[in-house]
Write an enzyme that holds these catalytic residues in place. Structure first.
Site, mmCIF file in Angstrom:
data_model
loop_
_atom_site.group_PDB
_atom_site.id
_atom_site.type_symbol
_atom_site.label_atom_id
_atom_site.label_comp_id
_atom_site.label_asym_id
_atom_site.label_seq_id
_atom_site.Cartn_x
_atom_site.Cartn_y
_atom_site.Cartn_z
ATOM 1 N N THR A 174 0.865 -1.176 0.000
ATOM 2 C CA THR A 174 0.000 0.000 0.000
ATOM 3 C C THR A 174 0.902 1.225 0.000
ATOM 4 O OG1 THR A 174 -1.725 -1.168 1.223
ATOM 5 C CG2 THR A 174 -1.803 1.234 1.262
ATOM 6 N N LYS A 197 1.241 4.803 8.829
ATOM 7 C CA LYS A 197 1.779 4.964 7.472
ATOM 8 C C LYS A 197 0.689 5.331 6.473
ATOM 9 C CE LYS A 197 2.456 1.247 4.989
ATOM 10 N NZ LYS A 197 1.650 1.368 3.730
ATOM 11 N N LYS A 232 -6.878 1.860 -3.303
ATOM 12 C CA LYS A 232 -6.555 1.285 -1.997
ATOM 13 C C LYS A 232 -6.493 2.366 -0.923
ATOM 14 C CE LYS A 232 -5.449 -1.737 1.122
ATOM 15 N NZ LYS A 232 -4.200 -2.512 1.144
#
Length: 323
Positions: A111, A255, A187
């Protein structure tokens, strides 16, 4: 957009392909096992020797470097954390870019920022290899079942080359565009919602405990009510059991929500709810729980308010164990 569905049954006599799996964590190991069941020869690499040993126990072959794992592979599946790791796997010392087969496809399941995807795809494709932007969703259980959802984008050639591997690891493959980066953008929308929902679920269950409510009964009631979400239903049992063994860690959302903040700032688009969720994950990480399950946000609420939550400690759990 095309959604590709397939039966989980592998057709008899399917030809054997060579695959490499880089990053043998809970997701990567499940994906490797799914590839093995589909008839792939699988070589794998991870910086953790114990992870490589688990792959060998599952019938795969261990490798001493990404380059060795990818040597002659038709498909290289990368299941690492971020763009820096992905770049190192491709182009760093012992990278895969020059050892994977000519015309082979690199399937990136990390990702990462869509701009980073495009920056990595261009030089790889200049070598005659293919890049499929293919972030995954579904968790470790679905990875082991070969039932992931993949949000993918790339050239028709990349999809065609990756198709046997995609069939093995996913129940649904969303074909979202012809250019790498589109899958990554999809995503990040998922991660925005997932992070916000986990933070909200954690806040709600900790608040319920502060009110003196039976939180198991709260879970029963809310999962049958309009306030329910998939994340509430999936993560709150971790709180009820006092089990913060990481299925998905707090630092993953530090993150991912950080990437969303960067994307939003670049686009001059306000994301105040995602920003608030990021602060809760950051605070939870700063409190020593970054590597614990992301439901640990509830423990942070409990800690700062003096609220009691179940405190059963599980093997491998770090950070706080009580409020």
């Amino acid at each position: 957009m095309t959604v590709y569905d397939r039966s989980k049954e592998n057709p008899a006599g399917a030809r054997t392909n060579r695959a490499a799996l880089i990053g043998i964590g809970s997701m990567g190991l499940g994906m490797a096992m799914s590839l093995r069941r589909a008839g792939f020869e699988v070589a794998g690499f991870d910086v953790d020797a114990a992870a490589v040993a688990r792959l060998v126990d599952a019938g795969g072959r261990g490798a001493a470097s990404p380059a060795e794992a990818a040597e002659g592979a038709d498909v290289v599946v990368s299941v690492v954390v971020n763009a820096a790791q992905t770049e190192a796997i491709l182009f760093g010392t012992n990278g895969v870019a020059e050892t994977m087969a000519e015309g082979a496809v690199f399937v990136s399941s990390a990702t990462i920022d869509p701009d980073a995807v495009r920056r990595l795809a261009t030089p790889l494709e200049a070598t005659g290899r293919l890049y499929l932007d293919a972030p995954i969703s579904g968790g470790s259980a679905r990875a082991a079942e070969g039932a992931l959802t993949i949000l993918a984008s790339g050239s028709p050639a990349a999809f065609a080359r990756a198709r046997p591997a995609l069939d093995a690891i996913a129940a649904n493959v969303y074909e979202l565009g012809d250019e790498p980066g589109v899958g990554a953008a999809f995503k990040m929308i998922n991660q925005l919602l997932a992070g916000v929902h986990i933070a909200a679920a954690s806040e709600a269950i900790a608040f319920a405990a502060r009110q003196g409510l039976d939180i198991r009964k709260v879970y029963e009631v809310i999962t049958a009510s309009a306030g329910n979400s998939w994340m509430f239903e999936n993560r709150v049992p971790h709180v009820l059991d006092g089990d913060y063994t990481p299925r998905s860690a707090v630092d993953i959302f530090v993150k991912d929500l950080g990437i969303i903040q960067d994307m939003a700032r670049s686009a001059k688009f306000p994301v105040p709810v995602a920003a608030a969720a990021l602060q809760m994950f950051l605070a939870t990480s700063a409190a020593g729980m970054g590597r614990d399950d992301d439901a640990s946000v509830a423990r942070l609420y409990a800690k700062i308010t003096g609220t009691e939550l179940p405190t059963t400690r599980k093997p491998g759990q770090t950070g706080l164990t009580s409020a």
